[in-house]
Design a protein around this motif. Structure first.
Motif, PDB file in Angstrom:
ATOM      1  N   GLU A 266      -4.616   9.490  -0.269  1.00  0.00           N
ATOM      2  CA  GLU A 266      -3.478   8.658  -0.681  1.00  0.00           C
ATOM      3  C   GLU A 266      -2.518   8.466   0.494  1.00  0.00           C
ATOM      4  N   TRP A 270      -3.687   4.711   1.666  1.00  0.00           N
ATOM      5  CA  TRP A 270      -2.986   3.742   0.842  1.00  0.00           C
ATOM      6  C   TRP A 270      -1.476   3.720   1.053  1.00  0.00           C
ATOM      7  N   THR A 327     -11.364  -1.000  -2.830  1.00  0.00           N
ATOM      8  CA  THR A 327     -10.200  -1.354  -1.993  1.00  0.00           C
ATOM      9  C   THR A 327     -10.430  -1.129  -0.504  1.00  0.00           C
TER      10      THR A 327
END
Length: 1668
Positions: A266, A270, A327
């Protein structure tokens, strides 16, 4: 051309190509062809330079730092493969781009997933953040397999959230009890939080690895896993209920479910668009067979505590992968692999292929990402490689902005730390305001260490920005922030000068000025005056002045402006107990400018503490608050308080009172802090980490520190004391151990950006001292230096195994996986870290043999560091080595680089390897056989490289540039013109000297640094006198002024104009001091003036046209009347003390010179009539015959010996009694100009016109030594403290010679400089010369032994010499028209060509190529003679031919006798004529604009070169006669060809020019092939084998070979190392007819050249080459 002023070196670098402004002025025009430092573009940069921007520093990174994220066990094979194969390749790739590659893998080398303090997850997230902040390319690499990863308990839970979850478990009292036991509320946090207690709180053996604690540890580990699972389940249950009730959000609930791996992904992928700097590798395992159950696959899949497959974790993993697939396609690398026997086996073919594929993908994608990052613009330009030696000009200017930003950012940070001190700030501001419009002294802030001086000055800068307004320029330098680098005064002055110039729109210093201490100091002082004059306001703040390096003896503060001009403000700070502060007090002299920073009060400390805790969102309990303040009050030190707060912030509200341990002062606090760190992390690890950071010269990169700690066997033994390494073949420090320590050292370490990389340093000086005292005691310090030295040597890289003895194993050979350390990462890309660190650590580790091999005796190293870091840094290294090693060869190499420095500084980094190696060889070759181990090795390396050089090159075959060593130790420069006088105070070690340019410079003899340049006189300085034990000095100049100077401040005390009338013969003006009466006398032959020495009040002025002033005895004037009456009188009262008539047989006494003996009250007068008179103060006088007519008359200090120099004799007289006893006559080779004697009257040194200093024994008259190398007549001498100080009115430098030196290093003597006529044989074992114009003697000099062989006296003045090389005949032309011929093999014989009837002067001689004929050019004709032999005895017959010269024609200046009875000659007006003796016809060739200086035929008679005093030389073909090439060469100045020689094959022609260069031209094309700067014009050249032998104007023999490869790169330019331009106009050789091809160059002015590199050398027969 002259040496840079104030340079301390072994040779005044004559001829350095540099145009300068007059001394004492600011050169506001940038030198052409040098660095153009325009004001940086952009408003922000200008605001930064003016000190008005306070934004945080923007660092341009040259680091690639990647975090490796993976689960603990299932990706270990992949991580190991990357470590073995991929990381080294990426490291090498990054190095080739000038980048630093670093991998952070916190899971490597550890066995436990969970650390006892629960900080692992936070550490990982912080490291990811750091990687993204520092990395210029990829920053995050995720390796994801079939494990979701460990799901840990949160270490901190907010109060409200925890109590909410707690309430959801009200029905589970056991669960509540368990949570209450492990989570404690910390009310010191704002807002309060619940903190998970360390595992060891309830399971004390969890981290205990001792063998005897094994059962307890195993039990604790199992218990914790069970407890952790229980608490996780409780919190998840409560979170699920809370989400269902709407009390928390889904992401808040997810916090209790997510694994550490997902948190890392994370943060790395991201968060903040991390995909741009990330790579993702996913490995899937196909459905495993049932027999490979969960227990067998536990390493690769998540299982529960009871060994079952963790379905919940697998479901979360599936969700994570799905998100990644959707993604992150662009960065995804997907692999599928089937396990072999439940493992990934690198020996298995399929598995090996898989691991190789992963490594290949990693390498290729990393390279692509890094390349894109490097090529993409950063701040408007491409990222620049770290260690790049070929910097662009814009890059060189950017260092100023980068440094200013760094100090501004640190200043802004420190401003926030300051609380209070308003009163002192107000006083400082008021003092500056009051002194704005006047000259004033600097302001000094002093205090004890740690009192906050830095923060105060930063706050002052911030306040003054507002007070002075936006037009003011504020400069701040926090010198203590440079640690571990020690700031040097030259860097400080250079940095300040560049910033001021760029901010104020002025031209910065040129490279030579910027790299020369004295020049830079003068530029800085003039710059301040210029800025003040134009009305700009400037504030300069220098913090921690006592931290400045002692280089150039900066602590004596000669560089610090004491008399600060209007509109300029200077504020400095220093420790009270430092020597710097004591020196400042002496300099400032005004107590109102000195401010003390006192200790903080209780209230100020409390206010600072409250503010800092509030900023950190922390508070303290009343007990804790009282303990902190009680500890602080004992010192009142801001640093002490800062350390207290660092500890107090870690206290929780439940910390037991017994653990509130604080020290009574800063040192005590640091001791407690070190003890705490040792208990937590291990004493060896803590000591080594802090020790290595402290010892490193520039600090250490984190990657370097991890590598060095991995090489430290003591650290490794401590880490693996109770356990085996994960792999016995690879042993390193587990990265997580350093990360944990790094976190706890946060308040002691500082990150400093240097050249685009982030280095760790120790933050406070007191901390450095504490580390040195605790962890760097003698033996340990040496050991750590050794580890650092071996690391930067690369000794244990490339898989070399290092032994280590571990407690569990006797001896283990292992790879430490440290990177190699090449000197060059790529062509033009140096290993900066190795260059800076290796010499220092080799030296202090005692690895002196390695130091000699790798550094001192390594030509590639010397070149690499000189080019990349500057030659000054190499000199600094070698100076340090020579002090510790006591190695003669090190000193010699250092001195060689000192000699090279002005040239390399002038080139400003554009230094070619061929230039560097050629200069080394030309200076050291004579010492190679004596010092084989280092200098011999260096010379061999240089010669080997030059012999394989792919470009045209001249290879030295002898030492012809000034060598190091010998008696000459230092050359002090700084004057524009010759030195006229000097004075030395041996007691205080101060020397002052004056020059013809009106300048007075003061030096400290101890360090030989110029500490004041005194400007004011407008004409030559006649006399300087030191008074008050060197505190003041007087100077008298021919402009009529006398000035008194303070040598403490460098400020003029007073100036007396019209002290004497401006005399056409200034040598007759004298200065005399009467110390007892405090009087100063200035007198010439007709006038005496007397002043009070202290007040400058005129006491008397006596002028009598009927008398001649002879001198002053104490305070009485001695004069002689026309009638021979000697009068002694007091000047003030005019009262006659005595009056007596001189005893003389002549009617008139004509005094020639006189000397006073103040101790004996006597005066000696030498008369033109041949007598010496002794006159005493009582009027008693004696007369003695004195046949000498001395130009030098002086007495020893004890007034026992009189010296009289007359022509070539220095006579010594004993004058202890009234009689004159002549006891020695010291014969010289030339006119004696100066003499000085030692204090004990045992040694005498004399200087003569022949540029030699001679040392004599006064007792025996024996010549003890002769010192050559003065290179100018020695007109000023002083002997003091084992040194001879010499100077000349013809040279702008002062030389210092040691009486004690190694005779092995004494350079070979050479003929005097500036000989007008010379002859040089091809074997160059003899040189024949005439010392000066008008001499009647030819001297033969043995150049092999450096001694005089013979002299040949002639009947008239010599006007030319010529040598028949093979027949060994020396032709000497005389002014009477006679030509004398000396057969060199028959030294007793002499031949003679009688003069013509008109007795014309011989103008020129020329011997034919086959030496059968000789041509003699007289003023009115040219005659041809034949050289024959009769009975083996040479004869000269003739003249057989003759032709007259026109009276309208200028005299012949140079000529060549060609093989076919043709004579080519040039005249003083530039005419060139070819005369044919066969046909008695002549033809005029293309004329030159100035005097023809050189007519040289080729060896095979095919060509002849004609050169002149202008920039043009022409190469003529002789069969048929045609102009092949016109070669024009223009530099800044010093044009004209003086000599030439063709190579044996006639393929090349060598020319020696007035610009002090030797040039090589291609005969076929006319192109310039090579230019070599030799520091002196070359006045004679002779062909020799594949090169030439030559003689320079300095008298040095040059022997060189020329090597030209068949194929030369089109990029090659011969003007690489000089600043010039050339043009060749060539004849096109067309079979249909002759024609020419020309390249027109309009307005051919070198000052207007646009210097650019051009690759036109081989492209056209006619070309123009230019240079940067």
């Amino acid at each position: 051309m002259e040496a840079p002023r104030g340079t301390l070196n072994m040779e005044a670098p004559r001829g350095t190509l540099n145009m300068e402004a007059p001394r004492g002025t600011l050169n506001m025009e940038a030198p052409r062809g040098t660095l153009n430092m325009e004001a940086p573009r952009g408003t922000l940069n200008m605001e930064v330079l003016r000190g008005q921007a306070t934004a945080q520093q923007e660092n341009r990174s040259n680091m690639v730092r990647v975090f490796i994220s993976s689960t603990f066990t299932d990706m270990s094979s992949e991580r190991r493969a990357l470590l073995d194969k991929a990381y080294p390749e990426i490291c090498t790739f990054c190095q080739s781009l000038g980048l630093v590659f670093e991998v952070v893998d916190l899971r490597w080398g550890i066995r436990n997933i969970t650390s006892a303090d629960h900080m692992t997850s936070e550490l990982c997230l912080k490291e990811i953040e750091t990687c993204k902040r520092l990395s210029v390319g990829p920053a995050f690499i995720a390796l994801l397999g079939n494990r979701y990863g460990h799901r840990s308990l949160p270490r901190i839970v907010p109060e409200k959230q925890f109590e909410l979850l707690f309430s959801k478990l009200s029905k589970n009292p056991e669960g509540l009890k368990l949570l209450s036991r492990w989570f404690l509320k910390d009310n010191n946090a704002v807002p309060p939080v619940y903190v998970l207690q360390p595992v060891t709180t309830h399971f004390p053996h969890y981290s205990d690895l001792r063998p005897e604690s094994g059962p307890q540890r195993d039990n604790n580990v199992v218990s914790w896993r069970f407890t952790e699972t229980q608490m996780l389940q409780l919190l998840r249950t409560a979170a699920t209920q809370a989400e269902a009730d709407g009390d928390i959000t889904a992401p808040q609930k997810q916090r209790f479910y997510r694994s550490v791996t997902e948190c890392e992904i994370e943060a790395g992928l991201w968060k903040e668009d991390g995909e741009a700097s990330a790579l993702l590798f996913v490995r899937d395992l196909p459905q495993q067979r049932v027999r490979n159950g969960p227990k067998r696959l536990a390493k690769f899949m998540d299982v529960t505590a009871d060994g079952l497959l963790d379905a919940e974790a697998q479901e979360l993993l599936t969700g994570l992968k799905s998100r990644l697939y959707s993604t992150s396609q662009d960065i995804l690398n997907l692999h599928c692999l089937e396990l072999s026997k439940g493992v990934v086996n690198p020996k298995h073919k399929e598995h090996a292929h898989y691991l190789e594929s992963v490594c290949e993908q990693f390498v290729s994608q990393m390279k692509a990402r890094i390349s894109r990052a490097v090529e993409s613009p950063v701040g408007g330009r491409q990222t620049k490689g770290w260690g790049d030696s070929e910097e662009e000009e814009e890059e060189r200017s950017s260092w100023v902005v980068e440094e200013v930003r760094r100090h501004a950012a640190l200043s802004a940070e420190l401003c926030g730390e300051l609380q209070g001190r308003e009163g002192l700030l107000g006083k400082l501001c008021l003092a500056m305001w009051e002194s704005t419009n006047t000259h004033h002294r600097p302001l000094v802030v002093h205090g004890a260490p740690g009192m906050g001086k830095s923060a105060l000055l930063c706050k002052l800068a911030q306040e003054m920005r507002n007070v002075l307004g936006p037009r003011a320029v504020v400069l701040i330098r926090l010198l203590s922030a440079c640690h571990p680098l020690i700031p040097e005064v030259d860097h400080i002055l250079r940095s300040l000068s560049f910033q001021i110039c760029l901010a104020c729109g002025l031209t910065p210093p040129d490279p030579l000025t910027a790299n020369t201490h004295a020049e830079l100091l003068r530029f800085f002082q003039n710059l301040l005056a210029r800025v003040s004059k134009q009305g700009d306001t400037l504030l300069i703040i220098l913090d921690a002045l006592d931290q400045v390096s002692e280089e150039n003896h900066a602590h004596k503060l000669h560089w610090l402006p004491i008399d600060v001009p209007p509109n300029i403000h200077l504020v400095v700070s220093t420790n009270t107990d430092s020597q710097m502060f004591a020196n400042l007090q002496l300099k400032i002299e005004t107590s109102g400018n000195i401010f003390e920073l006192e200790r903080l009060s209780h209230d100020e400390g409390k206010k600072i503490m409250d503010t800092d805790m509030r900023t950190s969102q922390r508070i303290l309990t009343p007990v804790q608050n009282e303990a902190a303040l009680r500890s602080f009050e004992q010192s009142g030190s801001p640093l002490h308080l800062k350390l207290i707060l660092s500890v107090a912030k870690q206290w929780t509200s439940f910390t037991p009172q017994t653990e509130l341990r604080l020290g009574i002062d800063s040192q005590d606090m640091m001791s407690l802090l070190f003890l705490s760190l040792e208990e937590k992390h291990g004493k060896k690890l803590v000591g080594a980490a802090l020790g290595y950071i402290t010892l490193a010269r520039e600090g250490l990169l984190e990657a370097e520190l991890r590598d060095v700690l991995s090489l430290d066997d003591d650290v490794i033994a401590e880490v693996y004391k109770y356990s085996l390494p994960p792999s016995p073949s690879v042993i390193r420090l587990p990265p997580v151990l350093w990360a944990q320590l790094r976190r706890d050292l946060a308040d002691l370490l500082v990150e400093r950006w240097f050249r685009g990389v982030m280095l760790l340093g120790v933050q406070h000086r007191q901390c450095v001292e504490a580390v040195q005292a605790r962890y760097l005691k003698a033996d340990l310090r040496c050991q750590r230096h050794r580890v650092l030295a071996e690391y930067f040597l690369g000794r244990w890289s490339r898989g070399k195994l290092k032994p280590v003895a571990l407690p569990t194993l006797s001896l283990l050979l292992s790879d430490r996986k440290v990177p190699p350390q090449p000197l060059w990462f790529a062509p033009g890309l140096a290993n900066m870290r190795k260059l800076q660190e290796l010499p220092y650590h080799l030296l202090h580790a005692g690895l002196w043999e390695e130091l000699r091999q790798e550094v001192i005796g390594n030509a590639d190293w010397l070149y690499c560091k000189s080019k990349t870091c500057g030659v000054a840094s190499v000199i600094q290294d070698l100076t340090l080595c020579s002090r510790i090693m006591d190695c003669t060869e090190t000193l010699l190499v250092r001195d060689t680089l000192v000699l090279l420095k002005p040239t390399l500084d002038f080139l400003d980094g554009h230094m070619d390897m061929s230039l560097f190696y050629t200069e080394l060889l030309a200076r050291l070759l004579s010492l190679a056989q004596t010092y084989l181990s280092v200098i011999g090795r260096l010379c061999s390396q240089c010669e080997e490289w030059l012999l394989t050089c792919p470009e045209p090159i001249l290879i030295p075959k002898c030492s012809f540039l000034k060598p190091p060593g010998g008696a000459l130790k230092h050359t002090l420069t700084g004057f524009q013109r010759g030195v006229t006088c000097l004075d030395v105070c041996e007691e205080t070690g101060v020397m002052v000297a004056g020059s013809e340019d009106g300048m007075v410079i003061a030096w400290h003899l101890q360090d030989l640094q110029a500490f004041h340049t005194l400007l004011g006189h407008t004409a030559a300085v006649l006399s300087v006198k030191l008074i008050d034990r060197g505190v003041h000095c007087l100077s008298l100049a021919s402009d009529g002024s006398m000035r008194r100077w303070s040598l403490v401040t460098g400020i003029q005390v007073y100036c007396i104009q019209e002290a004497v009338p401006i005399d056409p013969a200034p040598s007759s003006i004298h200065l005399h001091l009467s110390d007892q009466k405090d009087l100063v006398f200035v007198y010439n032959q007709t006038q005496v003036k007397c002043w009070n020495l202290r007040t400058a009040e005129l006491v008397s002025c006596v002028r009598d046209s009927g008398t001649v002033v002879l001198g002053v005895l104490e305070d009485e004037v001695v004069s002689l009347s026309d009638s021979g009456l000697v009068r002694i009188s007091h000047p003030a009262s005019g009262v006659k003390t005595s009056e007596t008539s001189l005893e003389t047989s002549e009617r008139k006494v004509t005094p020639v010179t006189s000397v006073t003996l103040p101790k004996r009250g006597r005066l000696f007068i030498v008369s033109k009539e041949g007598f010496l008179y002794q006159v005493s103060k009582t009027g008693r006088q004696t007369m003695t015959e004195f046949p000498l007519n001395p130009s030098l008359l002086t007495v020893t200090e004890d007034e026992r010996i009189l010296f009289a120099g007359s022509e070539r004799t220095l006579s010594l007289f004993n004058i202890e009694r009234d009689s004159l006893d002549r006891f020695l006559d010291l014969q010289h080779e030339d006119t004696v100009l100066s003499a000085s004697v030692s204090r004990d009257s045992r040694l005498l040194v004399s200087g003569a016109e022949d540029q030699v200093i001679r040392i004599w024994s006064v007792t025996t008259g024996v010549l003890l030594d002769s010192l050559c190398g003065a290179e100018a007549p020695v007109s000023v001498l002083a002997l003091c403290d084992g040194f001879i100080v010499s100077a000349s009115a013809a040279a702008a430098c002062i030389q210092l010679w040691s009486l004690k030196y190694d005779p092995q290093t004494k350079p070979k003597a050479h003929i005097p400089a500036g000989c007008p006529h010379v002859a040089l044989p091809k074997d160059c074992d003899r040189v024949y010369y005439v010392r000066r114009e008008g001499e009647k003697e030819v001297i033969s000099w043995n150049s092999n032994t450096g001694s005089l062989c013979d002299s040949m006296e002639v009947s008239a003045e010599l006007c030319c010499l010529e040598l028949a090389q093979h027949k060994r005949l020396l032709f000497c032309g005389l002014t009477t028209g006679t030509v004398l011929i000396y057969p060199l093999d028959l030294p007793q014989e002499t031949l003679c060509i009688p003069p013509p009837e008109t007795l014309p002067r011989v103008r020129c001689l020329a011997v034919g190529l086959q030496e059968k004929r000789v041509a003699v050019a007289y003023e009115d004709s040219v005659c041809l003679f034949e050289i024959t032999a009769r009975d083996s005895f040479p004869t000269v017959d003739g003249p057989f031919n003759k032709f007259p010269l026109s009276f309208l024609q200028s005299p012949v200046s140079s000529m060549a006798l060609l093989a076919d009875l043709r004579l080519l000659y040039g005249t003083g007006c530039g005419e060139v004529t070819l005369y044919d003796f066969k046909t008695s016809s002549s033809s005029s060739l293309e004329a030159h604009q100035t005097k023809v200086t050189c007519v040289t035929p080729s060896n095979w008679g095919t060509h002849v070169l004609v050169g002149s005093e202008d920039a043009v030389q022409r190469l003529w073909a002789l069969s048929p006669l045609a102009l092949d090439h016109t070669m024009e060469y223009k530099g800044f100045f010093f044009e004209g060809v003086l000599s030439a020689a063709f190579s044996d094959s006639d393929q090349f022609v060598f020319t020696g020019s007035q610009d002090r260069t030797i040039k090589v031209w291609d005969v076929a094309t006319g192109l310039l092939l090579y230019v070599q700067y030799v520091y002196s014009p070359v006045i004679k050249m002779v062909s020799y084998r594949n090169g030439f032998v030559a003689l320079s104007q300095q008298g040095l023999v040059i022997k060189e070979a020329f090597r030209c490869p068949e194929h030369v790169s089109p990029e090659f330019t011969p003007l690489r190392n000089v600043k010039a331009q050339y043009r060749v106009t060539s004849r096109q050789k067309n079979p249909d007819g002759p024609s020419t091809a020309m390249t027109e160059l309009h307005d051919y002015n070198p000052v207007q050249f646009n210097f650019n590199f051009m690759s036109m050398l081989k492209s056209k027969p006619s070309s123009t080459c230019q240079i940067l």
